[in-house]
Design a protein around this motif. Sequence first.
Motif, PDB file in Angstrom:
ATOM      1  N   THR A 147      25.407  22.002 107.525  1.00  0.00           N
ATOM      2  CA  THR A 147      24.872  23.067 106.657  1.00  0.00           C
ATOM      3  C   THR A 147      24.558  24.344 107.421  1.00  0.00           C
ATOM      4  O   THR A 147      24.318  25.380 106.807  1.00  0.00           O
ATOM      5  CB  THR A 147      23.582  22.609 105.927  1.00  0.00           C
ATOM      6  N   VAL A 148      24.514  24.272 108.766  1.00  0.00           N
ATOM      7  CA  VAL A 148      24.131  25.449 109.544  1.00  0.00           C
ATOM      8  C   VAL A 148      25.307  25.999 110.342  1.00  0.00           C
ATOM      9  O   VAL A 148      26.276  25.317 110.614  1.00  0.00           O
ATOM     10  CB  VAL A 148      22.951  25.150 110.507  1.00  0.00           C
ATOM     11  N   LYS A 149      25.173  27.267 110.721  1.00  0.00           N
ATOM     12  CA  LYS A 149      26.181  27.937 111.537  1.00  0.00           C
ATOM     13  C   LYS A 149      26.204  27.327 112.940  1.00  0.00           C
ATOM     14  O   LYS A 149      25.251  26.675 113.358  1.00  0.00           O
ATOM     15  CB  LYS A 149      25.860  29.431 111.661  1.00  0.00           C
ATOM     16  N   ASN A 150      27.268  27.583 113.689  1.00  0.00           N
ATOM     17  CA  ASN A 150      27.293  27.211 115.098  1.00  0.00           C
ATOM     18  C   ASN A 150      26.119  27.884 115.800  1.00  0.00           C
ATOM     19  O   ASN A 150      25.893  29.078 115.626  1.00  0.00           O
ATOM     20  CB  ASN A 150      28.598  27.643 115.758  1.00  0.00           C
ATOM     21  N   GLY A 151      25.366  27.106 116.564  1.00  0.00           N
ATOM     22  CA  GLY A 151      24.190  27.653 117.223  1.00  0.00           C
ATOM     23  C   GLY A 151      22.972  27.720 116.327  1.00  0.00           C
ATOM     24  O   GLY A 151      21.933  28.255 116.724  1.00  0.00           O
ATOM     25  N   GLY A 152      23.097  27.179 115.105  1.00  0.00           N
ATOM     26  CA  GLY A 152      21.973  27.180 114.166  1.00  0.00           C
ATOM     27  C   GLY A 152      20.946  26.111 114.504  1.00  0.00           C
ATOM     28  O   GLY A 152      21.080  25.367 115.481  1.00  0.00           O
ATOM     29  N   TYR A 153      19.925  26.043 113.677  1.00  0.00           N
ATOM     30  CA  TYR A 153      18.785  25.183 113.967  1.00  0.00           C
ATOM     31  C   TYR A 153      18.509  24.195 112.830  1.00  0.00           C
ATOM     32  O   TYR A 153      18.726  24.501 111.656  1.00  0.00           O
ATOM     33  CB  TYR A 153      17.534  26.030 114.209  1.00  0.00           C
ATOM     34  N   ILE A 154      18.004  23.029 113.220  1.00  0.00           N
ATOM     35  CA  ILE A 154      17.593  21.983 112.285  1.00  0.00           C
ATOM     36  C   ILE A 154      16.126  21.666 112.552  1.00  0.00           C
ATOM     37  O   ILE A 154      15.729  21.500 113.707  1.00  0.00           O
ATOM     38  CB  ILE A 154      18.434  20.701 112.479  1.00  0.00           C
ATOM     39  N   ILE A 155      15.339  21.606 111.489  1.00  0.00           N
ATOM     40  CA  ILE A 155      13.938  21.188 111.626  1.00  0.00           C
ATOM     41  C   ILE A 155      13.744  19.939 110.769  1.00  0.00           C
ATOM     42  O   ILE A 155      14.028  19.935 109.570  1.00  0.00           O
ATOM     43  CB  ILE A 155      12.970  22.299 111.172  1.00  0.00           C
ATOM     44  N   ILE A 156      13.275  18.879 111.422  1.00  0.00           N
ATOM     45  CA  ILE A 156      13.052  17.608 110.725  1.00  0.00           C
ATOM     46  C   ILE A 156      11.599  17.194 110.909  1.00  0.00           C
ATOM     47  O   ILE A 156      11.072  17.214 112.023  1.00  0.00           O
ATOM     48  CB  ILE A 156      13.965  16.496 111.273  1.00  0.00           C
ATOM     49  N   ASP A 157      10.977  16.819 109.807  1.00  0.00           N
ATOM     50  CA  ASP A 157       9.645  16.222 109.860  1.00  0.00           C
ATOM     51  C   ASP A 157       9.831  14.725 109.639  1.00  0.00           C
ATOM     52  O   ASP A 157      10.265  14.309 108.564  1.00  0.00           O
ATOM     53  CB  ASP A 157       8.743  16.824 108.775  1.00  0.00           C
ATOM     54  N   ASP A 158       9.564  13.929 110.656  1.00  0.00           N
ATOM     55  CA  ASP A 158       9.826  12.492 110.579  1.00  0.00           C
ATOM     56  C   ASP A 158       8.787  11.760 111.415  1.00  0.00           C
ATOM     57  O   ASP A 158       7.610  12.107 111.366  1.00  0.00           O
ATOM     58  CB  ASP A 158      11.260  12.196 111.048  1.00  0.00           C
ATOM     59  N   ALA A 159       9.221  10.768 112.177  1.00  0.00           N
ATOM     60  CA  ALA A 159       8.276  10.005 112.996  1.00  0.00           C
ATOM     61  C   ALA A 159       8.983   9.396 114.192  1.00  0.00           C
ATOM     62  O   ALA A 159      10.184   9.111 114.145  1.00  0.00           O
ATOM     63  CB  ALA A 159       7.616   8.902 112.168  1.00  0.00           C
ATOM     64  N   TYR A 160       8.219   9.214 115.254  1.00  0.00           N
ATOM     65  CA  TYR A 160       8.659   8.425 116.398  1.00  0.00           C
ATOM     66  C   TYR A 160       8.085   7.027 116.247  1.00  0.00           C
ATOM     67  O   TYR A 160       6.877   6.878 115.998  1.00  0.00           O
ATOM     68  CB  TYR A 160       8.142   9.004 117.716  1.00  0.00           C
ATOM     69  N   GLY A 161       8.921   6.019 116.398  1.00  0.00           N
ATOM     70  CA  GLY A 161       8.401   4.663 116.457  1.00  0.00           C
ATOM     71  C   GLY A 161       7.663   4.463 117.768  1.00  0.00           C
ATOM     72  O   GLY A 161       8.082   4.971 118.803  1.00  0.00           O
ATOM     73  N   ASN A 162       6.551   3.737 117.731  1.00  0.00           N
ATOM     74  CA  ASN A 162       5.799   3.483 118.958  1.00  0.00           C
ATOM     75  C   ASN A 162       6.505   2.467 119.853  1.00  0.00           C
ATOM     76  O   ASN A 162       6.265   2.405 121.053  1.00  0.00           O
ATOM     77  CB  ASN A 162       4.392   2.998 118.624  1.00  0.00           C
ATOM     78  N   ASP A 163       7.374   1.653 119.244  1.00  0.00           N
ATOM     79  CA  ASP A 163       8.203   0.716 120.014  1.00  0.00           C
ATOM     80  C   ASP A 163       9.491   0.500 119.229  1.00  0.00           C
ATOM     81  O   ASP A 163       9.738   1.176 118.227  1.00  0.00           O
ATOM     82  CB  ASP A 163       7.464  -0.611 120.259  1.00  0.00           C
ATOM     83  N   GLU A 164      10.326  -0.419 119.666  1.00  0.00           N
ATOM     84  CA  GLU A 164      11.633  -0.614 119.040  1.00  0.00           C
ATOM     85  C   GLU A 164      11.627  -1.677 117.945  1.00  0.00           C
ATOM     86  O   GLU A 164      12.679  -2.127 117.507  1.00  0.00           O
ATOM     87  CB  GLU A 164      12.667  -0.959 120.121  1.00  0.00           C
ATOM     88  N   SER A 165      10.459  -2.062 117.483  1.00  0.00           N
ATOM     89  CA  SER A 165      10.368  -3.175 116.525  1.00  0.00           C
ATOM     90  C   SER A 165      10.757  -2.784 115.107  1.00  0.00           C
ATOM     91  O   SER A 165      11.103  -3.639 114.297  1.00  0.00           O
ATOM     92  CB  SER A 165       8.942  -3.735 116.517  1.00  0.00           C
ATOM     93  N   ASN A 166      10.702  -1.485 114.774  1.00  0.00           N
ATOM     94  CA  ASN A 166      11.012  -1.036 113.418  1.00  0.00           C
ATOM     95  C   ASN A 166      12.221  -0.102 113.464  1.00  0.00           C
ATOM     96  O   ASN A 166      12.096   1.056 113.841  1.00  0.00           O
ATOM     97  CB  ASN A 166       9.814  -0.318 112.800  1.00  0.00           C
ATOM     98  N   PRO A 167      13.415  -0.601 113.059  1.00  0.00           N
ATOM     99  CA  PRO A 167      14.629   0.215 113.147  1.00  0.00           C
ATOM    100  C   PRO A 167      14.598   1.467 112.274  1.00  0.00           C
ATOM    101  O   PRO A 167      15.369   2.402 112.486  1.00  0.00           O
ATOM    102  CB  PRO A 167      15.735  -0.742 112.689  1.00  0.00           C
ATOM    103  N   GLN A 168      13.691   1.509 111.287  1.00  0.00           N
ATOM    104  CA  GLN A 168      13.591   2.683 110.420  1.00  0.00           C
ATOM    105  C   GLN A 168      13.047   3.892 111.195  1.00  0.00           C
ATOM    106  O   GLN A 168      13.328   5.040 110.839  1.00  0.00           O
ATOM    107  CB  GLN A 168      12.680   2.383 109.224  1.00  0.00           C
TER     108      GLN A 168
END
Length: 252
Positions: free
Chosen positions: A145-166
């Motif tokens: 959706t963005v031009k070359n060199g464009g930017y993406i902003i995502i509001d999400d989460a970091y998993g604290n460990d690898e136990s939850n693949p989501q």
Amino acid sequence: MTVEEKLAKSLTAESVELIPYLPYLLQDLWELGASPKDIVEMITRHIPVSKETKVLDLACGKGAVSVNLAKELGCLVKGIDLIPEFIDFAVQKAQEFGVGELCDFAVGDITELVKTEKDYDIVILGAAGDVLGNSEETIKLLKKTVKNGGYIIIDDAYGNDESNPQYPTKEQWLEIFDKTGIKLIEDKVIDDDEIARLNDEQQKWIIKRANELKEKFPEKVCLFDSYIQTQQDECNELENEISGVTMLLKVM
């Protein structure tokens, strides 16, 4: 999964049956996900913005991010959400903030529109979960959706460990960025105390409105109780198992 099911999931509703009641349940909240303040500050620090800058705000909710961007930075913003009442509210807020001419809000299915919206300088996906697929699939779609060199902003989460693949860990996110030709410019992990404060405030309003609906629709008490519980479960998850994060990414 239908788009309605994805919408329900992104708003922590277990059933599509709840969708018609979401505008009422969430009527007291303008910011439904990402922090407008954090995003404005991130963009200000890293991206030169002019009145020609075009921003796409996917799953924009009630337009809090879009309206604040237009107001603070003077850029052009297009916000898309599936709930008509949210879009109506966003239009009203844009007028109230004096940026109606900078904001274009539309009711639409972002899972389809993400395939056709092109040539933006910045695209934002705020707290929409996996509505566009897993993390890698989401990045690939947003990148188009963005031009070359464009930017993406995502509001999400970091998993604290690898136990939850989501919820990938930060290291797993970085691997995804490397694989998809994306560079992490800045990430802001939300402070635990701030998360707890926001959760308490939002839950207070949601419980109040859910109780009003239970009086009006006694046959649906279980539906509204279930929503309160899933909201609380998400709050507990955010406070204990994952770390909410806003990420600014650049397409390389």
